[in-house]
Design a protein around this motif. Structure first.
Motif, PDB file in Angstrom:
ATOM      1  N   VAL A 166      24.732  -4.891   9.922  1.00 26.00           N
ATOM      2  CA  VAL A 166      24.285  -5.444   8.644  1.00 26.00           C
ATOM      3  C   VAL A 166      25.401  -6.276   8.019  1.00 26.00           C
ATOM      4  O   VAL A 166      25.157  -7.363   7.478  1.00 26.00           O
ATOM      5  N   ARG A 167      26.635  -5.791   8.103  1.00 26.98           N
ATOM      6  CA  ARG A 167      27.757  -6.504   7.489  1.00 26.98           C
ATOM      7  C   ARG A 167      28.015  -7.862   8.132  1.00 26.98           C
ATOM      8  O   ARG A 167      28.612  -8.741   7.512  1.00 26.98           O
ATOM      9  N   THR A 168      27.556  -8.047   9.368  1.00 26.82           N
ATOM     10  CA  THR A 168      27.693  -9.349  10.022  1.00 26.82           C
ATOM     11  C   THR A 168      26.392 -10.150   9.948  1.00 26.82           C
ATOM     12  O   THR A 168      26.243 -11.163  10.632  1.00 26.82           O
ATOM     13  N   ALA A 169      25.461  -9.686   9.116  1.00 28.81           N
ATOM     14  CA  ALA A 169      24.171 -10.361   8.910  1.00 28.81           C
ATOM     15  C   ALA A 169      23.403 -10.532  10.215  1.00 28.81           C
ATOM     16  O   ALA A 169      22.722 -11.541  10.420  1.00 28.81           O
ATOM     17  N   SER A 170      23.500  -9.525  11.104  1.00 27.97           N
ATOM     18  CA  SER A 170      22.812  -9.621  12.399  1.00 27.97           C
ATOM     19  C   SER A 170      21.744  -8.550  12.589  1.00 27.97           C
ATOM     20  O   SER A 170      21.120  -8.498  13.645  1.00 27.97           O
ATOM     21  N   ALA A 171      21.499  -7.710  11.581  1.00 27.39           N
ATOM     22  CA  ALA A 171      20.488  -6.663  11.735  1.00 27.39           C
ATOM     23  C   ALA A 171      19.930  -6.230  10.384  1.00 27.39           C
ATOM     24  O   ALA A 171      20.589  -6.360   9.346  1.00 27.39           O
ATOM     25  N   LEU A 172      18.706  -5.697  10.427  1.00 29.09           N
ATOM     26  CA  LEU A 172      18.034  -5.093   9.275  1.00 29.09           C
ATOM     27  C   LEU A 172      17.480  -3.743   9.750  1.00 29.09           C
ATOM     28  O   LEU A 172      16.428  -3.695  10.377  1.00 29.09           O
ATOM     29  N   PRO A 173      18.168  -2.626   9.493  1.00 29.88           N
ATOM     30  CA  PRO A 173      17.716  -1.313   9.973  1.00 29.88           C
ATOM     31  C   PRO A 173      16.880  -0.561   8.928  1.00 29.88           C
ATOM     32  O   PRO A 173      17.399  -0.065   7.939  1.00 29.88           O
TER      33      PRO A 173
ATOM     34  N   TYR B 280      23.503  10.719  15.483  1.00 33.44           N
ATOM     35  CA  TYR B 280      22.780  10.085  14.378  1.00 33.44           C
ATOM     36  C   TYR B 280      23.737   9.299  13.492  1.00 33.44           C
ATOM     37  O   TYR B 280      23.483   8.129  13.168  1.00 33.44           O
ATOM     38  N   HIS B 281      24.843   9.925  13.087  1.00 35.09           N
ATOM     39  CA  HIS B 281      25.776   9.251  12.179  1.00 35.09           C
ATOM     40  C   HIS B 281      26.436   8.052  12.848  1.00 35.09           C
ATOM     41  O   HIS B 281      26.683   7.025  12.198  1.00 35.09           O
ATOM     42  N   GLU B 282      26.716   8.149  14.142  1.00 31.71           N
ATOM     43  CA  GLU B 282      27.263   6.997  14.859  1.00 31.71           C
ATOM     44  C   GLU B 282      26.259   5.854  14.902  1.00 31.71           C
ATOM     45  O   GLU B 282      26.626   4.682  14.770  1.00 31.71           O
ATOM     46  N   MET B 283      24.978   6.191  15.083  1.00 28.53           N
ATOM     47  CA  MET B 283      23.929   5.174  15.091  1.00 28.53           C
ATOM     48  C   MET B 283      23.869   4.460  13.744  1.00 28.53           C
ATOM     49  O   MET B 283      23.824   3.215  13.688  1.00 28.53           O
ATOM     50  N   VAL B 284      23.887   5.232  12.658  1.00 29.81           N
ATOM     51  CA  VAL B 284      23.813   4.634  11.331  1.00 29.81           C
ATOM     52  C   VAL B 284      25.041   3.769  11.059  1.00 29.81           C
ATOM     53  O   VAL B 284      24.919   2.666  10.511  1.00 29.81           O
ATOM     54  N   ARG B 285      26.224   4.245  11.449  1.00 29.86           N
ATOM     55  CA  ARG B 285      27.435   3.439  11.252  1.00 29.86           C
ATOM     56  C   ARG B 285      27.359   2.129  12.033  1.00 29.86           C
ATOM     57  O   ARG B 285      27.741   1.066  11.535  1.00 29.86           O
TER      58      ARG B 285
ATOM     59  N   GLY C 245       0.830  -1.204   0.000  1.00 23.84           N
ATOM     60  CA  GLY C 245       0.000   0.000   0.000  1.00 23.84           C
ATOM     61  C   GLY C 245       0.861   1.249   0.000  1.00 23.84           C
ATOM     62  O   GLY C 245       1.789   1.388  -0.809  1.00 23.84           O
ATOM     63  N   ASP C 246       0.573   2.180   0.916  1.00 29.79           N
ATOM     64  CA  ASP C 246       1.324   3.433   1.010  1.00 29.79           C
ATOM     65  C   ASP C 246       2.555   3.332   1.903  1.00 29.79           C
ATOM     66  O   ASP C 246       3.299   4.299   2.040  1.00 29.79           O
ATOM     67  N   ILE C 247       2.765   2.188   2.539  1.00 29.74           N
ATOM     68  CA  ILE C 247       3.880   2.036   3.474  1.00 29.74           C
ATOM     69  C   ILE C 247       5.086   1.425   2.768  1.00 29.74           C
ATOM     70  O   ILE C 247       4.977   0.393   2.103  1.00 29.74           O
ATOM     71  N   VAL C 248       6.226   2.094   2.924  1.00 31.89           N
ATOM     72  CA  VAL C 248       7.475   1.644   2.318  1.00 31.89           C
ATOM     73  C   VAL C 248       8.541   1.577   3.403  1.00 31.89           C
ATOM     74  O   VAL C 248       8.799   2.562   4.103  1.00 31.89           O
ATOM     75  N   LEU C 249       9.163   0.419   3.549  1.00 31.23           N
ATOM     76  CA  LEU C 249      10.272   0.251   4.484  1.00 31.23           C
ATOM     77  C   LEU C 249      11.555   0.214   3.671  1.00 31.23           C
ATOM     78  O   LEU C 249      11.695  -0.607   2.763  1.00 31.23           O
ATOM     79  N   ARG C 250      12.474   1.099   4.000  1.00 33.31           N
ATOM     80  CA  ARG C 250      13.746   1.166   3.267  1.00 33.31           C
ATOM     81  C   ARG C 250      14.899   1.350   4.247  1.00 33.31           C
ATOM     82  O   ARG C 250      14.701   1.748   5.406  1.00 33.31           O
ATOM     83  N   PRO C 251      16.129   1.092   3.806  1.00 34.97           N
ATOM     84  CA  PRO C 251      17.277   1.239   4.705  1.00 34.97           C
ATOM     85  C   PRO C 251      17.457   2.674   5.191  1.00 34.97           C
ATOM     86  O   PRO C 251      17.222   3.635   4.447  1.00 34.97           O
ATOM     87  N   ILE C 252      17.875   2.825   6.441  1.00 35.74           N
ATOM     88  CA  ILE C 252      18.220   4.134   6.967  1.00 35.74           C
ATOM     89  C   ILE C 252      19.566   4.547   6.388  1.00 35.74           C
ATOM     90  O   ILE C 252      20.463   3.717   6.206  1.00 35.74           O
ATOM     91  N   ARG C 253      19.712   5.845   6.067  1.00 37.93           N
ATOM     92  CA  ARG C 253      20.921   6.326   5.406  1.00 37.93           C
ATOM     93  C   ARG C 253      21.453   7.559   6.127  1.00 37.93           C
ATOM     94  O   ARG C 253      20.725   8.263   6.810  1.00 37.93           O
ATOM     95  N   HIS C 254      22.738   7.836   5.927  1.00 33.04           N
ATOM     96  CA  HIS C 254      23.329   9.029   6.534  1.00 33.04           C
ATOM     97  C   HIS C 254      22.622  10.300   6.053  1.00 33.04           C
ATOM     98  O   HIS C 254      22.422  11.242   6.829  1.00 33.04           O
ATOM     99  N   ARG C 255      22.229  10.330   4.786  1.00 38.42           N
ATOM    100  CA  ARG C 255      21.617  11.538   4.236  1.00 38.42           C
ATOM    101  C   ARG C 255      20.183  11.759   4.717  1.00 38.42           C
ATOM    102  O   ARG C 255      19.571  12.777   4.385  1.00 38.42           O
ATOM    103  N   ASP C 256      19.643  10.837   5.497  1.00 39.48           N
ATOM    104  CA  ASP C 256      18.305  11.011   6.070  1.00 39.48           C
ATOM    105  C   ASP C 256      18.326  11.838   7.359  1.00 39.48           C
ATOM    106  O   ASP C 256      17.268  12.054   7.959  1.00 39.48           O
ATOM    107  N   LYS C 257      19.494  12.268   7.776  1.00 41.34           N
ATOM    108  CA  LYS C 257      19.630  12.888   9.100  1.00 41.34           C
ATOM    109  C   LYS C 257      18.646  14.041   9.320  1.00 41.34           C
ATOM    110  O   LYS C 257      17.962  14.081  10.349  1.00 41.34           O
ATOM    111  N   ARG C 258      18.575  14.989   8.410  1.00 35.66           N
ATOM    112  CA  ARG C 258      17.740  16.176   8.632  1.00 35.66           C
ATOM    113  C   ARG C 258      16.269  15.798   8.840  1.00 35.66           C
ATOM    114  O   ARG C 258      15.646  16.232   9.810  1.00 35.66           O
TER     115      ARG C 258
END
Length: 207
Positions: A68-75, A57-62, A14-27
Motif C-alpha cells: 500500500v505504501r508504494t501505491a501498488s496494492a489495495l488489500p 497472518y501478521h506477516e501477510m498484513v505487514r 447494500g449490505d456489503i462493505v469492503l474495508r482494509p484488512i487490519r492486524h486486529r482482525d486476526k481472530r
C-alpha cells in the motif's frame, strides 16, 4: 496518477462493505479461514522454494501494508452487515495487487469468499465495486483476474461480470504445492462506461 491513490478506503453497497484488512482482525479472519479449509485448499497459493514457508497472518498484513505504501496494492476484507450483529462480519478477502501506473494503468485482482456465502452474489458485487473504484477513482484502465481452469465457482464470477477470457497462462502460479495453469480474464474501463456495478445490478432479477 499517484496523487489519486489514497488509503485507507472503505467501499460499500447494500449490505456489503469492503474495508482494509487490519492486524486486529486476526481472530475473526482465522475463524473464517479455518471453517473453509477444504473449500479453499485447492486454490491456495503455495511457496515453491525449499521448505515451502508461508507467512503468518501478521506477516501477510505487514506485507500488504508495505505494498500500500508504494501505491501498488489495495488489500480489502469483504464484510457483510446482518441483523444479528451491529458490526459487519468477515465473509472473504479481496486484494487488488500489482498496480502499474504510467502508460499501463493496470492491476490484478484476487479474491476468496466464505463457502456459506458462495453463489449469493457477494463475490461479483465485491469485484464490481472495487473495479469501479479502480477505474473511476484511481484512473486505472485495465483490471485482470487469473483463475484456475478447475475453479468453477470463481469462473462463474468473471462470467457473470462479463470479463473477457484472454486465454491460458501455463504454470502461471504455484498453487497447492505445484505450478498451475490459469485462465486470464480482463476488462477495461472503456468496456463499462456506465460502471461495472451498475451493469451487474441491472442484470439481477427484480423482486
Amino acid at each position: 496518477m499517484w496523487g489519486r491513490f489514497a488509503w485507507p478506503v472503505t467501499l460499500e453497497t447494500g449490505d456489503i462493505v469492503l474495508r482494509p484488512i487490519r492486524h486486529r482482525d486476526k481472530r475473526e479472519w482465522m475463524q473464517v479461514r479455518h471453517r473453509n479449509i477444504e473449500w479453499l485448499a485447492p486454490w491456495e497459493a503455495s511457496n515453491p522454494a525449499p521448505g515451502g514457508y508461508l507467512p503468518s497472518y501478521h506477516e501477510m498484513v505487514r506485507a500488504l501494508n508495505s505494498q500500500v505504501r508504494t501505491a501498488s496494492a489495495l488489500p480489502f476484507l469483504i464484510t457483510m452487515r446482518s441483523q444479528a450483529s451491529s458490526r459487519p462480519a468477515i465473509v472473504g478477502q479481496l486484494t487488488v495487487s500489482g498496480i502499474v501506473w504510467g502508460s499501463a494503468l493496470t492491476a490484478t485482482l484476487g479474491y476468496w469468499v466464505d463457502r456459506e456465502h458462495a453463489g449469493r452474489g457477494v463475490a461479483p458485487t465485491a469485484v464490481a465495486l472495487v473495479t469501479d473504484y479502480c477505474f473511476w477513482e484511481l484512473g486505472l484502465h485495465r483490471m485482470e483476474i487469473n483463475i484456475r481452469p478447475e475453479n468453477s465457482a470463481s469462473l462463474r464470477v468473471v462470467e457473470k461480470l462479463g470479463f473477457r477470457d484472454e486465454g491460458v497462462r501455463k504454470d502461471y502460479l504455484h498453487i497447492a504445492g505445484s505450478w498451475a495453469d490459469h485462465r486470464s480474464f480482463a476488462l477495461t474501463a472503456d468496456e463499462v462506461p456506465g460502471g461495472l456495478l451498475n451493469r451487474w445490478q441491472d442484470a439481477q432479477p427484480r423482486m
